[in-house]
Structure formats: structure tokens, C-alpha cells
Design a protein around this motif. Sequence first.
Motif, short mmCIF file in Angstrom:
data_model
loop_
_atom_site.label_atom_id
_atom_site.label_comp_id
_atom_site.label_asym_id
_atom_site.label_seq_id
_atom_site.Cartn_x
_atom_site.Cartn_y
_atom_site.Cartn_z
N PHE A 100 -3.82 6.80 -9.89
CA PHE A 100 -4.89 6.08 -9.19
C PHE A 100 -6.23 6.41 -9.81
N LYS A 124 0.84 -1.21 0.00
CA LYS A 124 0.00 0.00 0.00
C LYS A 124 0.87 1.25 0.00
N GLU A 125 1.90 1.25 0.82
CA GLU A 125 2.80 2.40 0.90
C GLU A 125 3.52 2.63 -0.44
N CYS A 161 2.43 1.78 -3.48
CA CYS A 161 1.47 2.29 -4.47
C CYS A 161 1.22 3.77 -4.25
N GLU A 162 1.02 4.17 -3.03
CA GLU A 162 0.77 5.58 -2.73
C GLU A 162 2.00 6.43 -3.03
N SER A 173 2.35 6.76 -6.82
CA SER A 173 1.25 7.58 -7.32
C SER A 173 1.52 9.06 -7.06
N TYR A 193 -4.90 1.20 -9.27
CA TYR A 193 -3.74 1.85 -9.89
C TYR A 193 -3.46 1.20 -11.24
#
Length: 523
Positions: free
Chosen positions: A200, A186-187, A189-190, A193, A209
Motif C-alpha cells: 500500500f 476493501k477486505e 486489498c487489506e 497487503s 495499492y
Amino acid sequence: MTKGTTKNVEKAVRSRAAQGMTRRGFLGAMGMMGAMGAMGAMAGCASTSANAAQGDEGRQTEVVLSDGTVWRGTPKHIADLGGSTMPLEELNRRRKEYVDSQTDWVNEDGTVVPAVYVKMRALIHTHGFGAGEGLNDTMFKRLQKLFTEEQVQAYLEMPWGREFAVNEYYHKSQQEGSSRTYEECKELCEFFSAAAYLPFRTRAEGIVYNIPGFAEGVNTYTYCDEYYADPESFDWPLLGDGLAEDHAYAGTPVFYSVPLNKEVVAEGHELLAYDDIETVIKDHEYIAVQPCSCRYALYVNECHEKGEEFPTFGDFGRGDLTDFRDSNGDRIETCLALGDDAEYLVSLGLGRRISQEEALEVIRKSRDDNFILHCLYGKEHAWVCCCNPKICGITAQWAAGAEALGGWEELQKLPAFAYRTHYDIGADFKLCTACGTCAERCPMEAITMDNYNGRPRVTDHLCQRCGQCAYVCPQEARKLFKRPDDQILKMPHLLEDDYNLKAAYRFEHGLIGRGTTAGQTRF
């Protein structure tokens, strides 16, 4: 706009690509790349499948997929329109083969760029129309500043060619033997992004994503106040030599032009639903507006030269610069983003949310300002650009492609250019009075009054089928006519679908890994 000869117009279009647009990417640097021609070369060759039989032209004609089904290549009538039916499984297999073939890059000063960064660039190059075939020292600098090798490796392990949720990335990592936790996925991907390398989208099931392309992705998302503060020292990422050829060889256009409104289309001819910009806008709740990158960049460069201050993206985000104009007197805040991409651009600080009525007013003003409406290829219309050809990377890039390929005749053979519109232009000479209004209005200077009895003549490769001539014709003699259905390729729906369509066409025609020598590829 002062009238001149077609030859002078073509020179002017080419020169616009080089004026104040250096190192900017698709809507600027892309135009500049055409003036550079096809320079440099990239080692490598088009990938081939161990399960495929090769046709007469070296293209795959039969591929056995994991479920036992067989793909026998794209039917000719679809390929001729610039399309491809390549399944995602086969497309990703070719992507992997190409990405895995990349090795360390050695800079001119002897320093080495680790292969993982070269692979990341290669992956993005296999989405959409590419980033230019030739490698150079500059393209990796920003990647190395932003990301560690470990982070880039994690990026390469994300799903390719489709939307994915964090949970899907996490389970893929687990299946491949990674110890990466869900929270770490999750970290990551964020993180990517926020850095503009992993857009996203908001879906009913949550945030998803996707790996982006270059020009119609990373490049646009990388526009930022940091770049505009010092354009000459900014290390533009990923941009390679030969981008003009990549753009021309994409199969389908990156941007295509649409009619100004229903009224410019001839009676009895359809304005396609996804070409009716006003109704498309009414279908979207989330809409954003941002400065035209072409006009804004040129204006910023002029301000740098004069030592003057200029409004930043943050300033435009306040919403009180809607009528701010460049040195030519043109409004700057004219480009729209719709739906998912609008939300992402706003999150990056590159646009501000507006209402449907505000968006429709942007279209109305642009129509009256003699602009051309260009849409990113696809039914969703992630971006709608209101373009002044005097300073337009889209029209300049076509001229750059013609120059790189050896002339307009060569470019006109390619489906991406031939099908850059769904319409043809025509005139009823029984109604035409040879008044010249259409020639005076044409934003591309594509109309001259030297046809039979002083009637208007259209230079085909300059005409964008925007409908400005029909919009002002006092006799309603000039109209747009929808092309026959068999000349219109079924459009992809979402932006990521277009990434795959263009990539599949490029792989199927041996265009990825071909090198950048002009004339090396001909259709």
C-alpha cells in the motif's frame, strides 16, 4: 581485506552467494541461483500481438492502441540503454496473454497445483525483472497455504501495472460482471497487503495499492521472523530456476551504485540529483531502517548451527540494537527505506521509523566502514542498501549472472550490467604517487598496482564506481566522472514505474517465457 588476484576475487564473490544464503530470495537466494546456473525449462513462448508487424529480429514494430494511436516499438538508442517505451495498454495485453496461457502444475508426487496459483505466480513474474523462468514444486506451497483459489482469482482481477484505490478495484469488478461488494474489495486489498503481496501507498486521496514484482517486492516483504526461525523448512514462494539470467536480462539494473558523496566526483562533473543520497534523504519525511538481509541471514544461519539465540526483527524494532554486529564485526542494521515503501515495511514489522539525521548517520558510518551504497533503480529510491561486498547479494548476483551466461564478457554486453552506474572511474597520473592506498581501500578488490610504473589498474567488471578509492586518495588523484547524457537512461520515478519498465523491456525482447537453457538468449 586481504589482497589477492582478480581470479580469486571472482571466486570469492561467487562463493559468497552460496554461504548461508540458501532459499532467501533476491539478496541471498538470488545469488545462490547463479551458482546453480540456468537449470530446467519452462514451456511457452514470447507473446506476440495480432495487431503487430514483426521486425527482422521478431520484435514488434507497430501496435495500434485502443485510442487509435500507434506504437512503433522502442527507438534503438533507448533500447540500447535497456529502456522501453511500450505503453501500459500493450504491456498489460501481453501480461494477460502470458498469464492466461498458464495451466495446472503437476508436482513430482502427482498432486496438482490448480492453474489459478500458476497464473498468480506468472502475473508477479511479469512485474520487474521476474522470478525465474523455471517452475518447481516448492514455489506454490506457501501460496496454497495463504490463499484460497477464490482469493487468488480476486487478486488476478485487480488492476495491473499501476496504483489503484479500492474504489477503482470495485468498479473494475462491477464492469467485469462480478458481484463483489465494495466492502469485500476493501477486505481483499487489506488482506493481500498484510500478507506482503499487495503493497500500500499513502497518497493525498487516500490509500492505494499495486501488484508488486518478485525480488524487489514480494520476496523482500516476505522476510519475517517465521522464516528466520527455521530457514531450511520455510517454503520460499515463487522462486524459480534461471533467476540469475532474469536479473541480467532486465534491461536496467535492479540496484545501481551511487557515489559516496559530492567530494568523490571530479570538479566540473555533476553529481546527479537522484544520486546525491544525502539530499535525497533530506527530501523524505518517512524513513525506515532495517537489518541488512544479507548479513543478517548469514548471522542467523551461524546461530542456528551453533544452537545460539539471535535478535529477531521485532528486537531490532525496539531501536536499541543500532550498533549490533555480526561475526565479522559489521553493523547489521544498515539498510534504509524511503517514503512510501518505508511506511509499508514498518507496517509489516520489517523496519523501524527513524529521523533524517539518524538516516544520514547510517550513511556516514557506512561510508567510513568501506561499504558501497546501492539504490533500488528509480528516482524515488525505495531502498538504499549499505553493502559490504564480503556478504552482498547484489554484487554476488552479478557474478552469478556472469557464470550463468558463460563469463563476464557476456554479462558486460547487457545494458543492465553496463549501466549499473552513471559514472566512470579515472585517475590523474600526474598527481598519483603509486602509494597503493586506493588498492588497499577498494571493497571489491578491483584495483591492482601493476599498471605503468606501478600505477593502479582497475578491473572494470569488478569496479562498482562507489568512490571509496577517491574518498581516501591522499593526492586527490582518483575521481568519478559523470557519463555523457546520451549514456544515461531517463530513470523511472516510482518503484511500480520500474516494474513496468523492466517488464516492457523483457516482453519486447522475447525474454518472458523463453525458458531457462543457458545460452538460449544472446544480445
